[in-house]
Design an enzyme around this catalytic site. Structure first.
Site, PDB file in Angstrom:
ATOM      1  N   HIS A  61       0.981  -1.095   0.140  1.00  3.98           N
ATOM      2  CA  HIS A  61       0.179   0.030   0.097  1.00  3.98           C
ATOM      3  C   HIS A  61       0.828   1.350  -0.152  1.00  3.98           C
ATOM      4  CE1 HIS A  61       1.062  -0.894   4.139  1.00  3.98           C
ATOM      5  NE2 HIS A  61       0.909   0.339   4.521  1.00  3.98           N
ATOM      6  N   THR A  68       3.560   5.974  -3.068  1.00  5.76           N
ATOM      7  CA  THR A  68       4.924   6.203  -3.818  1.00  5.76           C
ATOM      8  C   THR A  68       5.854   4.883  -3.399  1.00  5.76           C
ATOM      9  OG1 THR A  68       5.708   7.813  -2.345  1.00  5.76           O
ATOM     10  CG2 THR A  68       4.688   8.476  -4.363  1.00  5.76           C
ATOM     11  N   ARG A  69       6.811   4.642  -4.424  1.00  5.88           N
ATOM     12  CA  ARG A  69       7.960   3.889  -4.222  1.00  5.88           C
ATOM     13  C   ARG A  69       8.924   4.274  -5.218  1.00  5.88           C
ATOM     14  NH1 ARG A  69       4.619   1.982  -1.440  1.00  5.88           N
ATOM     15  NH2 ARG A  69       4.287  -0.302  -0.495  1.00  5.88           N
ATOM     16  N   LYS A  75       8.900  12.226   2.375  1.00  2.02           N
ATOM     17  CA  LYS A  75       9.036  10.819   2.790  1.00  2.02           C
ATOM     18  C   LYS A  75      10.603  10.346   2.972  1.00  2.02           C
ATOM     19  CE  LYS A  75       7.206   6.285   1.232  1.00  2.02           C
ATOM     20  NZ  LYS A  75       6.462   5.597   0.286  1.00  2.02           N
ATOM     21  N   HIS A 106      15.681   1.850   6.433  1.00  2.00           N
ATOM     22  CA  HIS A 106      15.399   0.590   5.782  1.00  2.00           C
ATOM     23  C   HIS A 106      15.460  -0.628   6.510  1.00  2.00           C
ATOM     24  CE1 HIS A 106      14.696  -1.380   1.834  1.00  2.00           C
ATOM     25  NE2 HIS A 106      15.822  -1.893   1.888  1.00  2.00           N
ATOM     26  N   CYS A 154       4.216   0.016   7.612  1.00  3.33           N
ATOM     27  CA  CYS A 154       4.227  -0.831   6.470  1.00  3.33           C
ATOM     28  C   CYS A 154       5.201  -1.974   7.185  1.00  3.33           C
ATOM     29  CB  CYS A 154       5.031  -0.406   5.219  1.00  3.33           C
ATOM     30  SG  CYS A 154       5.205  -1.370   4.117  1.00  3.33           S
ATOM     31  N   LYS A 194       9.354  -2.274  -7.101  1.00  2.00           N
ATOM     32  CA  LYS A 194       9.752  -2.185  -8.329  1.00  2.00           C
ATOM     33  C   LYS A 194       9.980  -3.081  -9.329  1.00  2.00           C
ATOM     34  CE  LYS A 194      14.242  -1.223  -6.598  1.00  2.00           C
ATOM     35  NZ  LYS A 194      13.776  -1.130  -5.202  1.00  2.00           N
TER      36      LYS A 194
END
Length: 404
Positions: free
Chosen positions: A56, A59-60, A286, A290, A333, A366
């Protein structure tokens, strides 16, 4: 003896392939199967759309910049397949040509010149002839006056990179799959999987059978794989997706040319820090760490650790002085992480008609068009388009537990 109604239900529940998990990987797998004329069922435990998993959000980042050649090579076709989906669905997912090139932001890869990971990025970009700019400290200051470059750091820009519209992409793949005759059943949690020459999948609504099964269930993969007697070394972590307010609106905006970025080896951070220009929410940038904290997927919101937010606040204070140093908005997430942070794309070791696509470790979105193609090829018994040795289950042999 079955009643006519039961026989009708059995007929309706018979497919060439069942895909479990309608996130981006499962949706693209189903899309590829339908394009290969396979009668396909896509099962999802939650009502669509939802924000419970890993696919969800608006953007990525899309990029070719990687430490490993095999990812950079795969991304070449990913760009082509994203463009193909745009044409098939008349949807803008990523701008490849002017006049919409503001979304092709590039990605700044920045870190100590002598850092091993930074050198890996640099070498991979060079070997694969990815269009790249190298910024000197003076050029960096002119181009990015609101970002700090520390002494000894290097800066490379993968100019092919940019922002991918995630929610829009997911809807487009699912919609096109349905237009090809594919079936999506959401709100149906899988309760059991019975391997066999035809795999039987049981949900609260009934039973479905198929020649092959593909599991792309993200954080819930371990639960589903346990029905097949397989345990993989997968760790689920909760990610705090943080948005930081600009002190002066537009300073870090997508329309003013601020790039996506990947910071390597910053002080106090074990993992990379990445960011996207202000785009989703006006005036908010954003920026995320990681990695996150271990969690149970059905108890995600009970995980309240904020170690990553503290790391990010320090980073913002040091490197991005035009942002407020506390997040204005935090969303959630989940990553499903493998020990080496590489994907799992393989057949089940004991059931050749069960295909597994899991462990995307926070960087798989991606790649979804190519991942879907590869999982489709595996299910059809075709030779995969890419060397899958980095993604084989066998690499975890010493860590795996199998009850088969």
């Amino acid at each position: 003896m079955h009643s006519p109604e039961q026989e009708s239900m059995a007929l309706q529940g018979d497919y060439d392939c069942i895909v479990v998990g309608a996130g981006v990987q499962g949706s693209f797998t189903a899309y590829q199967l339908a394009k290969n004329n396979q009668k396909t069922l896509l099962l999802e435990q939650f009502l669509l759309p939802h924000s419970r998993g890993s696919s969800h959000g608006q953007t990525r980042i899309i990029r070719k910049a990687y430490e490993q050649d095999f990812y950079t090579v795969m991304m070449e076709e990913c760009y082509q397949l994203w463009a193909q989906l745009e044409m098939e669905t008349n949807t803008t997912l990523f701008s490849f040509m002017p006049p919409l090139c503001c979304r092709r932001t590039g990605i700044l890869v920045k870190g100590p010149e002598d850092d091993k990971d930074f050198q890996l990025f640099t070498d991979t970009l060079r070997r694969n002839r990815v269009p790249t700019e190298t910024l000197t400290p003076d050029e960096f200051s002119r181009r990015l006056p609101h970002m700090v470059m520390m002494r000894g750091e290097g800066a490379r820009i993968d100019t092919t990179a940019g922002v991918l519209y995630a929610d829009r992409a997911l809807r487009a793949a699912q919609g096109y799959f349905q237009s090809l005759g594919g079936v999506i059943k959401d709100g149906e949690k899988v309760l059991n999987i019975q391997p066999g020459s035809r795999v039987t999948v049981t949900t609260a609504a009934g039973e479905y059978r198929a020649k092959s099964l593909i599991i792309t269930a993200g954080p819930w993969a371990s639960t589903l794989l346990s029905h097949t007697g397989l345990q993989l070394p997968l760790t689920v972590v909760k990610i705090n997706v943080c948005y930081w307010r600009e002190k002066v609106p537009g300073t870090y905006g997508v329309d003013t040319g601020f790039p996506c970025f990947l910071q390597i080896a910053s002080e106090g951070a074990e993992y990379h820090i990445y960011g996207l220009p202000s785009n989703e929410y006006p005036g908010l940038v954003k920026i995320c760490y990681h990695m996150g904290s271990d969690t149970e997927p059905d108890r995600r919101d009970r995980q309240i650790d904020q170690t990553d937010i503290r790391i990010l606040s320090r980073f913002v204070s040091l490197y991005l002085p035009g942002l407020e140093p506390e997040p204005a908005l935090v969303e959630s997430c989940m990553y499903t992480v493998t020990p080496d942070h590489h994907f799992v794309l393989d057949r089940h070791p004991s059931h050749r008609n069960i295909i597994i696509g899991v462990g995307f470790s926070g960087h798989g979105f991606k790649f979804a068009p190519v991942v879907g193609k590869l999982l489709c090829e595996l299910s059809l018994g075709k030779v995969p388009s890419y060397d899958l040795s980095p993604f084989r289950i066998q690499r975890f042999l010493s860590q795996m537990k199998s009850s088969l």
